[in-house]
Design an enzyme around this catalytic site. Structure first.
Site, PDB file in Angstrom:
ATOM      1  N   CYS A 195      12.804  75.449  42.191  1.00 39.35           N
ATOM      2  CA  CYS A 195      12.419  76.416  41.167  1.00 39.35           C
ATOM      3  C   CYS A 195      13.332  76.278  39.944  1.00 39.35           C
ATOM      4  CB  CYS A 195      12.512  77.837  41.730  1.00 39.35           C
ATOM      5  SG  CYS A 195      11.971  79.104  40.555  1.00 39.35           S
ATOM      6  N   ASP A 202      14.602  78.581  38.330  1.00 42.61           N
ATOM      7  CA  ASP A 202      15.499  79.748  38.241  1.00 42.61           C
ATOM      8  C   ASP A 202      16.928  79.326  37.861  1.00 42.61           C
ATOM      9  OD1 ASP A 202      15.450  82.828  39.823  1.00 42.61           O
ATOM     10  OD2 ASP A 202      17.328  81.936  39.146  1.00 42.61           O
ATOM     11  N   ARG A 245      19.694  80.640  38.284  1.00 39.78           N
ATOM     12  CA  ARG A 245      20.791  80.973  39.196  1.00 39.78           C
ATOM     13  C   ARG A 245      20.988  79.918  40.286  1.00 39.78           C
ATOM     14  NH1 ARG A 245      18.214  86.682  40.579  1.00 39.78           N
ATOM     15  NH2 ARG A 245      16.409  85.288  40.513  1.00 39.78           N
ATOM     16  N   CYS A 270      11.914  84.978  44.639  1.00 36.93           N
ATOM     17  CA  CYS A 270      11.465  84.150  43.513  1.00 36.93           C
ATOM     18  C   CYS A 270      10.549  84.965  42.585  1.00 36.93           C
ATOM     19  CB  CYS A 270      10.724  82.923  44.048  1.00 36.93           C
ATOM     20  SG  CYS A 270      10.110  81.841  42.739  1.00 36.93           S
ATOM     21  N   HIS A 279      13.242  79.821  47.002  1.00 35.81           N
ATOM     22  CA  HIS A 279      14.318  80.801  47.170  1.00 35.81           C
ATOM     23  C   HIS A 279      13.724  82.190  47.353  1.00 35.81           C
ATOM     24  CE1 HIS A 279      14.259  82.496  42.963  1.00 35.81           C
ATOM     25  NE2 HIS A 279      13.615  81.381  42.764  1.00 35.81           N
TER      26      HIS A 279
HETATM   27 ZN    ZN Z   1      11.941  81.084  41.561  1.00 33.87          ZN
END
Ligand code: ZN
Length: 219
Positions: free
Chosen positions: A42, A44, A46, A101, A98
């Site tokens: 992903c 993302d 983080r 998400c 994750h």
């Molecule tokens: Zn995600």
């Protein structure tokens, strides 16, 4: 602008620190890349794939998009897989989702964000396919976590079904596709135990998924 400048300053500091411990590090790196892993995860912010495994630059080929989807019409993702498998000859493809998400959550909530809704439709298809299992779970958080896992498992089968992986297995190239999930709150990856290294394993995973049988769950 101050924040942007800080990025470049931070980069100089990072490169200097690496050079201090290994003066020829970047020189050696510029000559060749021979990663053993392709990570599909992903977007993302983080999640920091290579460094969270303690890997150095050059050790992991990376593709990211919202909610780690592998679609058979996505020329970008398919090109990454093709280059990684046929040119770099990676041994492992890791599809990694994750918990929590945002993309999976938006799909589950049927939220409207614009163009991206079309992309996230694919996760709604995953949810529809596993509706009975999701409906049987108590509470919203459990459903969201399970959909994050199921989405990874579906993408593992999608990777296995690509002509690229099919051709690799056909010519007996050693190649495994793994499904993992990450918990942002503790920084730990877990194996969903859906690894496929052959068409037999792919078929087994697909028929379990299609029959709505309980698939690997780590929670
Ligand atoms: Zn995600």
């Amino acid at each position: 602008m101050e924040r942007i400048k800080k990025l470049l300053d931070g980069n100089k500091k990072w490169a200097a620190e690496i050079k201090e411990s290994d003066p020829r590090f970047f020189e050696k790196l510029s000559e060749v890349q021979t990663p053993e892993f392709l990570w599909i995860g992903c977007a993302d912010s983080r999640i920091t794939p290579a460094s969270s495994f303690g890997l150095l630059p050059g050790e992991m080929f990376v593709h990211r998009n919202v909610a780690n989807l592998v679609l058979h019409t996505d020329i970008n993702c398919l090109s990454v897989i093709q280059f990684a498998v046929e040119v770099l000859k990676v041994r492992h493809i890791i599809v990694c989702g994750h918990y929590g998400c945002g993309g999976v959550k938006a799909a589950l909530d049927n939220a409207r964000y614009g163009l991206i809704d079309n992309w996230l439709r694919n996760i709604q298809d995953v949810a529809r396919k596993h509706r009975s299992e999701l409906d049987s779970l108590p509470g919203y958080e459990a459903k969201l976590s399970r959909l994050c896992e199921l989405n990874v498992i579906e993408q593992v089968t999608n990777v296995g079904l690509t002509t690229i992986v099919q051709d690799a297995w056909q010519r007996d190239q050693a190649l495994s596709v793994h499904g993992w999930i990450y918990t942002i709150a503790d920084g730990i990856y877990q194996d969903l135990n859906v690894t496929i290294s052959s068409n037999e394993e792919l078929d087994k995973l697909r028929s379990a998924a299609n029959a709505g049988e309980p698939l690997a769950a780590v929670r």
